[in-house]
Design an enzyme around this catalytic site. Sequence first.
Site, short mmCIF file in Angstrom:
data_model
loop_
_atom_site.label_atom_id
_atom_site.label_comp_id
_atom_site.label_asym_id
_atom_site.label_seq_id
_atom_site.Cartn_x
_atom_site.Cartn_y
_atom_site.Cartn_z
CG ASN A 23 -2.22 -1.23 0.80
OD1 ASN A 23 -2.32 -1.54 -0.36
ND2 ASN A 23 -2.91 -1.27 1.64
NE ARG A 122 -12.41 -0.46 -1.39
CZ ARG A 122 -11.03 -1.11 -1.58
NH1 ARG A 122 -11.02 -2.18 -2.31
NH2 ARG A 122 -9.93 -0.50 -1.17
CG ASP A 308 -5.81 -3.63 4.72
OD1 ASP A 308 -6.99 -3.76 4.31
OD2 ASP A 308 -5.22 -2.79 4.27
NE ARG A 400 -5.40 -7.38 -6.05
CZ ARG A 400 -6.49 -6.66 -5.61
NH1 ARG A 400 -7.71 -7.14 -5.42
NH2 ARG A 400 -6.25 -5.45 -5.46
N1 EPU Z 1 -14.53 5.97 1.45
C1 EPU Z 1 -15.53 7.15 0.89
N2 EPU Z 1 -15.30 7.90 0.34
C2 EPU Z 1 -13.91 8.02 -0.49
C3 EPU Z 1 -13.12 7.26 -0.10
C4 EPU Z 1 -13.15 6.49 0.86
O1 EPU Z 1 -16.59 7.06 1.47
O2 EPU Z 1 -13.95 8.80 -1.47
C5 EPU Z 1 -14.85 5.15 2.58
C6 EPU Z 1 -14.52 3.69 2.23
O3 EPU Z 1 -15.69 3.33 1.46
C7 EPU Z 1 -14.21 3.06 3.50
C8 EPU Z 1 -13.32 4.13 4.20
O4 EPU Z 1 -13.68 5.49 3.63
O5 EPU Z 1 -15.34 2.94 4.06
C9 EPU Z 1 -11.94 4.05 4.04
O6 EPU Z 1 -11.39 3.76 2.68
P1 EPU Z 1 -10.01 4.22 2.15
O7 EPU Z 1 -10.15 5.43 1.28
O8 EPU Z 1 -9.23 4.54 3.48
O9 EPU Z 1 -9.28 2.92 1.75
P2 EPU Z 1 -8.79 2.89 0.22
O10 EPU Z 1 -7.73 4.00 -0.06
O11 EPU Z 1 -9.78 2.59 -0.83
C10 EPU Z 1 -6.64 1.46 1.14
C11 EPU Z 1 -5.92 0.19 1.16
C12 EPU Z 1 -6.72 -0.85 1.35
C13 EPU Z 1 -6.86 -0.53 2.99
C14 EPU Z 1 -7.57 0.86 3.30
C15 EPU Z 1 -7.96 1.28 4.76
C16 EPU Z 1 -4.63 0.71 -1.25
C17 EPU Z 1 -4.42 0.38 -2.45
N3 EPU Z 1 -5.90 0.16 -0.23
O12 EPU Z 1 -7.90 1.63 0.35
O13 EPU Z 1 -6.03 -2.02 1.37
O14 EPU Z 1 -7.90 -1.56 3.54
O15 EPU Z 1 -6.84 1.57 2.48
O16 EPU Z 1 -6.59 0.98 5.42
O17 EPU Z 1 -3.90 1.48 -0.44
C18 EPU Z 1 -5.71 -4.19 1.18
O18 EPU Z 1 -4.44 -4.23 1.22
O19 EPU Z 1 -6.05 -5.46 1.54
C19 EPU Z 1 -6.71 -3.44 1.16
C20 EPU Z 1 -7.76 -3.61 0.83
#
Ligand code: EPU
Length: 420
Positions: A23, A122, A308, A400
């Site tokens: 990440n 998401r 995670d 992945r």
């Molecule tokens: N959310 C919103 N609106 C947005 C963005 C997020 O409502 O515009 C919500 C999401 O739906 C969720 C929460 O905010 O309920 C947190 O989401 P976040 O944006 O923090 O997650 P992400 O950026 O989509 C990254 C990691 C994930 C990890 C999360 C939380 C990457 C590529 N992915 O996702 O990693 O679970 O942060 O720490 O960095 C994994 O590695 O298995 C994985 C899923």
Amino acid sequence: MKKILVNGGKRLEGRVEVSGSKNAALPILFATILTGDINRIENLPDISDVRLSLEILSQMGAKIERVSNTTVEIDTRGVRPGESAYDSVRMMRGSTYILGAELGRFKYSRVGWPGGCDFGVRPIDQHIKAFHSLGAEVKNENGYITAQAERLIGAPVYLDIASVGATINAIMAACGAEGQSVIDNSAREPHVVDLANYLNSCGASIRGAGTAIIKVQSEPGAHLSGSEYAIIPDMIEAGTYMIAAAAMGGTVEITNVIPKHLEALTAKFIEMGIEVEEGDESVIVHGGRGIMHNTNVKTLPYPGFPTDMHPQMTVLLCLANGLSHMTENIFENRFRYVDELARMGANIRVEGRTAEIPGPMKLTGAPVRAVDLRAGAAMILAGLAAEGTTTIENIESIERGYDNVVGKLSSLGADIKYVE
Ligand code: EPU
């Protein structure tokens, strides 16, 4: 179809080295676009999400040279915006980072709607809100998101949710804005800090990463330059091996870690009666010394317990003595793995956002599916702890994000292999 087969019940012993953080790697790879220059990125994990990111960068016009399995040289001088292929970006959540990187450098971005693990809806409204705040117009049409601006102007950016992705995209776009941007309610995860450190090594001025308020200063016409940068270790991979050690007894040293990043898990281990020794860049878990107690876990943004690690931790709680609870506060539906654990004899009840886990449970080997990346890791852990043979399908999900998981666990004494 390739599957992973695990014969359970083997004690784990020895040392395992953690790879670079997925990440952190994904945003940093896409952030090289911002530099329009040559970068050398080290300590990359050898996983399919990294390979896919490099393929996407190359579709966009970057020149990629693989120096080794963990080091790559990326020349982004020839990158053209809007060229990432729809079918590639829809396979991975990390492709949202193309938006911030292209917008920051070219003031124009067009990217297909991103994919990634299925935890329910998401949305990316906070990413879009951040781009709007900096003066971009954003459209979502025909499966593509288009963001553009004549100029980006530094501004206050308030995130309603401390989203990792939105924080990183806001930082990248702000690097191409004129003046100061202040990102309030930023995510504080170590991978956000690593991205900021990489960009600072390229000449950016980003302060406050790791706190809720991040300030990005960028002058009109300023350019970033390429740099040499090594990615931080993967705290989720490290935590997964810590759980494997705790579940299977024996003493396991996990190296190439930043123990501070593992504190939420270490604290839970101590509460459960599992011995953990912290070194400078390693942790040693002494599994099987005494009774493992039940506990309650709530996932929260960093420095809270990471979402995670949720499915893997549930497996450990199945083995602990007494009733435990796992509450998921980040994603809408991260419990799809519970049905798979039920095939292995687990008796877990999910009510809303909380799973009730009445341990200790006897797990028995079964054919199961990796419904997503961390769920897949949980299936491996359950397979290690189960009596008999577990076969896991859809292992592409696991590959992945886990570098050589079969080889690493085998080296600790697990009976695990690939089968066709
Ligand atoms: N959310 C919103 N609106 C947005 C963005 C997020 O409502 O515009 C919500 C999401 O739906 C969720 C929460 O905010 O309920 C947190 O989401 P976040 O944006 O923090 O997650 P992400 O950026 O989509 C990254 C990691 C994930 C990890 C999360 C939380 C990457 C590529 N992915 O996702 O990693 O679970 O942060 O720490 O960095 C994994 O590695 O298995 C994985 C899923």
